[in-house]
Design an enzyme around this catalytic site. Structure first.
Site, PDB file in Angstrom:
ATOM      1  N   LYS A  26     106.201 -51.734 -23.955  1.00 47.50           N
ATOM      2  CA  LYS A  26     106.343 -52.280 -22.533  1.00 47.50           C
ATOM      3  C   LYS A  26     107.659 -52.575 -22.103  1.00 47.50           C
ATOM      4  O   LYS A  26     108.028 -52.784 -21.039  1.00 47.50           O
ATOM      5  CB  LYS A  26     105.339 -53.153 -22.419  1.00 47.50           C
ATOM      6  CG  LYS A  26     103.858 -52.649 -21.835  1.00 47.50           C
ATOM      7  CD  LYS A  26     103.041 -53.960 -21.570  1.00 47.50           C
ATOM      8  CE  LYS A  26     101.605 -53.284 -21.120  1.00 47.50           C
ATOM      9  NZ  LYS A  26     100.975 -52.943 -22.469  1.00 47.50           N
ATOM     10  N   SER A  71     102.214 -47.133 -29.826  1.00 47.12           N
ATOM     11  CA  SER A  71     102.873 -47.920 -28.805  1.00 47.12           C
ATOM     12  C   SER A  71     103.059 -49.614 -29.126  1.00 47.12           C
ATOM     13  O   SER A  71     103.981 -49.759 -28.537  1.00 47.12           O
ATOM     14  CB  SER A  71     101.906 -47.848 -27.658  1.00 47.12           C
ATOM     15  OG  SER A  71     100.595 -48.254 -27.953  1.00 47.12           O
ATOM     16  N   GLU A 114     101.610 -59.678 -12.252  1.00 48.32           N
ATOM     17  CA  GLU A 114     100.357 -59.888 -12.634  1.00 48.32           C
ATOM     18  C   GLU A 114     100.326 -59.613 -14.191  1.00 48.32           C
ATOM     19  O   GLU A 114     100.890 -58.707 -14.682  1.00 48.32           O
ATOM     20  CB  GLU A 114      99.215 -59.373 -11.955  1.00 48.32           C
ATOM     21  CG  GLU A 114      98.609 -58.160 -12.263  1.00 48.32           C
ATOM     22  CD  GLU A 114      99.775 -56.963 -11.937  1.00 48.32           C
ATOM     23  OE1 GLU A 114     100.571 -57.302 -10.869  1.00 48.32           O
ATOM     24  OE2 GLU A 114      99.613 -55.692 -12.484  1.00 48.32           O
TER      25      GLU A 114
HETATM   26  C1  LIG Z   1      99.697 -52.162 -22.624  1.00 49.34           C
HETATM   27  C2  LIG Z   1      99.666 -51.281 -23.810  1.00 49.34           C
HETATM   28  C3  LIG Z   1      99.089 -50.109 -23.837  1.00 49.34           C
HETATM   29  C4  LIG Z   1      98.523 -49.512 -22.554  1.00 49.34           C
HETATM   30  O1  LIG Z   1      99.387 -49.165 -21.425  1.00 49.34           O
HETATM   31  P1  LIG Z   1      99.927 -47.778 -21.122  1.00 49.34           P
HETATM   32  O2  LIG Z   1     100.705 -47.922 -19.682  1.00 49.34           O
HETATM   33  O3  LIG Z   1      98.945 -46.755 -20.881  1.00 49.34           O
HETATM   34  O4  LIG Z   1     100.978 -47.315 -21.998  1.00 49.34           O
HETATM   35  C5  LIG Z   1      99.120 -49.385 -24.864  1.00 49.34           C
HETATM   36  N1  LIG Z   1      99.492 -49.845 -26.040  1.00 49.34           N
HETATM   37  C6  LIG Z   1     100.082 -51.187 -26.252  1.00 49.34           C
HETATM   38  C7  LIG Z   1     100.387 -51.687 -27.433  1.00 49.34           C
HETATM   39  C8  LIG Z   1     100.186 -52.016 -24.812  1.00 49.34           C
HETATM   40  O5  LIG Z   1     100.811 -53.309 -24.913  1.00 49.34           O
END
Ligand SMILES: *Cc1c(COP(=O)(O)O)cnc(C)c1O
Length: 406
Positions: free
Chosen positions: A96, A383, A118
Site C-alpha cells: 500500500k 502483498s 477513510e
Molecule cells: C489492503 C491489502 C490488500 C488488498 O488490497 P488491494 O487493493 O486489492 O491490493 C492485499 N494485501 C494486503 C497485505 C493489504 O494490506
C-alpha cells in the site's frame, strides 16, 4: 486485443476501461477531481517528479523488494516452482505504501497541505499516515468507531505517525460511514486537501494513478524473474480486494505469453454475506463513484461481504479488472478462508515467511495450481506480512502445530 500499446490507450480521457470506470461524482466535487487529473497527467511526465519518486522508493521504502524462490514448498507439492515477489519487505510491510507515497508526492507538487482518507482495518490509514509524516503534510483518517475498537494497534500507529484519527459514530460505525465522512470533509476542504483513495477503485483518476504507482511491483518482478531464470513465469497471480497490488503486478505482464489470475476471497462459502468474490458472483453496476462489477443485495445496494482477510472484504473491484476479464486477458478464481489459513501456516513453517492473510489467498491459489501443473513456474505477489494478523490467527486457529508433517 493488442497489449503492446495498452498503457497508452487505457484508461481513455474519461477514465474508462472499455465500459468500466469513469467518475460519478457530486456536482461540487467535479472540479476537484478534474484538478487532480490534470495535475497528475502533467506531473507524472516531469523528470523532477519521476526522479523524486525513484529516490523515495530506493532510500525510504527499500525498493526493489526481492523475488524469492520457495524451494521447500515447491518440492513438497511436486515439480512446479513457486516464486514470491516480496512486497512484505516494502517499508511498513505491504504494497500500500507504493501508492500512498505517490499520492503524497502528488499532493506536495500540487501545493496541498493536507491528505485525508477513510480506513477499515487501518492498513491504508497507516500507509497514508506514513506518507504524510514523510512529506510533512497534515493527515486526517476517518475510521468507524467499531473498527477503532477492533484495530487498536493500527490506531496507535497512525497517531504515533502524527495523523488525526476521527472516529465515525453514526450508522453501523464501520467503513461505509467512514467513506461518507471523508467525502464530506473533502467537499468542505478540497482547496487545500487531497482525498487519497486506498486501492485501484473510486472515481477517475484514482484507478489510473494507483495502477501507475503500483506497476513498479510488476516491472521489478518481471525483470528480476527474467534475470534469475532467463525466461518468464507460466502463471502470475495476486490477491484481489479493491485490486491495487494485483493490477500493479499484472499490467507489466499483459503483453507476455503468461497466464494471469486474480484471486478473490470465498470466505466461508458462496452464500451472500459469506464471501467477497465480486468477480465470481457480482454483476455490473455503479457504486463509490465508478462503474465496475459488484456484489449487490436484493435492493441493488452494496451487498454485505466477509473474508478472514479484512483487506479483501470489498463488494466491488477496480474497473480495470472488470475490463481485463471481459477482454479475456485475466482470469479470476477464489480461495476460501480455510485454504488461506492453510497457506498462512505452510508458508510460515516451511519458508520462514509469515504472510498477511490477504496475501495467503494468493499463496493458497499458487499451491493448488502447482499441484495440478506439476511442472513450470508460478510467480505470486506476496502483498504484505502477517504480523498484523497474528492475534486473530492465534485466537481462532491456534499456532499451527498440526503442520509438522507437511
Ligand atoms: C489492503 C491489502 C490488500 C488488498 O488490497 P488491494 O487493493 O486489492 O491490493 C492485499 N494485501 C494486503 C497485505 C493489504 O494490506
Amino acid at each position: 486485443m493488442d497489449f503492446s500499446t495498452y498503457l497508452k490507450n487505457y484508461p481513455n480521457a474519461e477514465g474508462r476501461f472499455g465500459k468500466f470506470g469513469g467518475a460519478y461524482l457530486p456536482e461540487k466535487l467535479i472540479p476537484a477531481f478534474e484538478e487532480i487529473t490534470q495535475a497528475y497527467l502533467t506531473i507524472c511526465h516531469s523528470s523532477q517528479f519521476v526522479n523524486e519518486l525513484r529516490r523515495i522508493r530506493r532510500e525510504f521504502q527499500g525498493r526493489p523488494t526481492p523475488v524469492y524462490h520457495c524451494e521447500r514448498i515447491s518440492r513438497k507439492l511436486g515439480n512446479c516452482q513457486i516464486y514470491l515477489k516480496r512486497e512484505d519487505l516494502n517499508h511498513t510491510g505491504a504494497h500500500k505504501l507504493n501508492h500512498c507515497m505517490g499520492e503524497g508526492l502528488l499532493a506536495k507538487f500540487m501545493g496541498k497541505k493536507r491528505i485525508i482518507a477513510e480506513t477499515g482495518a487501518g492498513q491504508h490509514g497507516v500507509a497514508l499516515a506514513t506518507a504524510a509524516a514523510f512529506f510533512g503534510l497534515e493527515c486526517t483518517i476517518y475510521m468507524g468507531e467499531v473498527d477503532i475498537a477492533k484495530q487498536a494497534p493500527n490506531v496507535a500507529r497512525m497517531k504515533i505517525l502524527g495523523a488525526n484519527v476521527v472516529p465515525v459514530t453514526h450508522g453501523l460505525k464501520t467503513l461505509k460511514e467512514a467513506v461518507d465522512a471523508a467525502f464530506e470533509d473533502y467537499l468542505e476542504n478540497y482547496k487545500e486537501t487531497i482525498y487519497c483513495i486506498g486501492s485501484a477503485v473510486g472515481p477517475h483518476p484514482f484507478p489510473l494513478m494507483v495502477r501507475d504507482f503500483q506497476t513498479i511491483v510488476g516491472i521489478e518482478a518481471r525483470e528480476q524473474f527474467k534475470d534469475m531464470m532467463g525466461f518468464l513465469p507460466d502463471v502470475v497471480t495476486a490477491c484481489v480486494g479493491g485490486g491495487s497490488n494485483s493490477i500493479g503486478m499484472f499490467v507489466p505482464f499483459l503483453n507476455d505469453p503468461v497466464e494471469i489470475v486474480g484471486v478473490e476471497p470465498l470466505g466461508r462459502g458462496e452464500k451472500m454475506g459469506d464471501h467477497a468474490a465480486s468477480m465470481t458472483y457480482g454483476s455490473e453496476g455503479v457504486m463509490h463513484g465508478f462503474d465496475s462489477i459488484m456484489l449487490k443485495d436484493e435492493n441493488g445496494d452494496p451487498a454485505p461481504v466477509y473474508s478472514v482477510a479484512s483487506g479483501l472484504d470489498y463488494p466491488s473491484v477496480g474497473p480495470e479488472h472488470a475490463f481485463l476479464r471481459e477482454a479475456g486477458r485475466v482470469k479470476y478464481d477464489s480461495v476460501t478462508d480455510e485454504e488461506a489459513i492453510d497457506a498462512f501456516f505452510k508458508l510460515s513453517r516451511y519458508e520462514g515467511i509469515i504472510p498477511a492473510l490477504e496475501s495467503a489467498h494468493a499463496v493458497a491459489y499458487a499451491m493448488r495450481r502447482a499441484k495440478e501443473m506439476k511442472t513450470g513456474s508460478i510467480l505470486v505477489n506476496l502483498s504484505g506480512r502477517g504480523d498484523k494478523d497474528l492475534d486473530y490467527v492465534i485466537e481462532h486457529y491456534g499456532l499451527g502445530e498440526e503442520y509438522k508433517d507437511f
